[in-house]
Design a protein around this motif. Structure first.
Motif, PDB file in Angstrom:
ATOM      1  N   CYS A  26      -0.253   3.059   2.775  1.00 36.73           N
ATOM      2  CA  CYS A  26      -0.373   4.472   3.098  1.00 36.73           C
ATOM      3  C   CYS A  26      -1.755   4.712   3.693  1.00 36.73           C
ATOM      4  O   CYS A  26      -2.772   4.376   3.060  1.00 36.73           O
ATOM      5  N   ASP A  39       3.054   5.624   6.781  1.00 37.78           N
ATOM      6  CA  ASP A  39       3.816   5.011   5.694  1.00 37.78           C
ATOM      7  C   ASP A  39       3.654   5.751   4.368  1.00 37.78           C
ATOM      8  O   ASP A  39       2.690   6.491   4.132  1.00 37.78           O
ATOM      9  N   ALA A  40       4.648   5.530   3.507  1.00 34.27           N
ATOM     10  CA  ALA A  40       4.731   6.252   2.237  1.00 34.27           C
ATOM     11  C   ALA A  40       4.940   5.279   1.092  1.00 34.27           C
ATOM     12  O   ALA A  40       5.828   5.446   0.251  1.00 34.27           O
ATOM     13  N   ILE A  44       0.798   6.863  -1.361  1.00 33.80           N
ATOM     14  CA  ILE A  44       0.957   8.258  -0.976  1.00 33.80           C
ATOM     15  C   ILE A  44       0.916   9.186  -2.185  1.00 33.80           C
ATOM     16  O   ILE A  44       0.650  10.395  -2.046  1.00 33.80           O
TER      17      ILE A  44
END
Length: 269
Positions: A26, A39-40, A44
């Protein structure tokens, strides 16, 4: 920009990874008043705690792909649970057969997850595109994209804003002895290239087909594309801090100024 998660494959928090961090991918990129999130992964979640305490503003989450380590944090991202908050989600690797919304619904479904996507009360907007497209998610921001060689596909991003460029190239497998011209074109002249450095060249031969690259290839790409600075990323979860220190030293000797991404590291351009 700030790194909130730098590992690949699986989170690996613990005392032996405390300095570099154990959360998966992330990266937060601030472009003036706008925030893009790359991105997660599990990283995140801490980012979400920070954002939830600030005045709400639109967010864009750009997915390199939808393997578990890059999406598993989304159900725990606090802003996604805030009613009415605009959150746009982008993916370039799933069309024509699949969609990002469909992939997330499969993730958040029995018997693997206890609540459905509808628990995310934010104003979610799903944007599927074909890698290679040029995106303009917010005023003054241009995002160039390219397909990456990875099982099930992946997308590389180049974010351009105010005369600066940051490239995010993770989850790709290079071919030894052949520079990937698609990647070179995407990252050409970037101020910073974030690159999948899961392995080193010695390990790579035993991991062909796994979909990742090496820190040495990152530097070869950077030299070929006249990249300003490299941040090595997507670290193997089996590497402790001492092993990461060794890679950092070797990479800096090979290309001075090279960074090894750590959780909490913030860079300004």
């Amino acid at each position: 920009m700030t790194f909130w998660g730098v590992r690949g494959s699986i989170a690996c928090a613990g005392p032996e990874t405390a300095r570099y961090g154990g959360n998966t991918a992330c990266v937060e990129v601030r472009c003036g008043p706008h925030r893009l999130i790359l991105d997660a992964g599990t990283g995140i979640r801490p980012l979400g705690r920070v954002l939830a305490a600030e005045p709400p503003a639109p967010l864009d989450i750009l997915f390199s792909h939808t393997h578990l380590d890059h999406v598993v944090g989304l159900p725990f991202f606090a802003p996604a649970m805030m009613p009415g908050r605009p959150v746009a989600l982008w993916a370039g690797h799933l069309l024509p057969g699949l969609t990002l919304e469909g992939a997330l619904r499969r993730l958040m479904a029995p018997p693997l997850f206890p609540v459905p996507v509808e628990v995310l009360a934010a104003d979610l907007a799903f944007h599927d595109f074909l890698a290679g497209a040029v995106l303009r998610p917010r005023p003054g921001i241009v995002v160039r994209t390219a397909p990456l060689p990875h099982p099930d596909g992946a997308t590389g991003y180049r974010i351009e804003h105010a005369g600066r460029a940051v490239a995010y190239v993770t989850d790709l497998e290079h071919r030894p002895g052949a520079i990937d011209r698609t990647v070179v074109e995407l990252v050409q002249g970037a101020d910073l290239m974030i690159y999948d450095a899961t392995y080193d060249d010695a390990e790579f031969a035993g991991r062909v087909g796994w979909g990742h690259s090496t820190w040495q290839e990152a530097l070869r790409i950077a030299d070929a594309a006249s990249v300003g600075q490299v941040a090595l990323f997507h670290h193997d979860p089996g590497r402790d801090d001492a092993a990461m220190d060794a890679i950092a030293g070797a990479a800096r000797r090979r290309r001075p100024g090279t960074l090894v991404a750590r959780e909490g590291m913030t860079l300004a351009f």
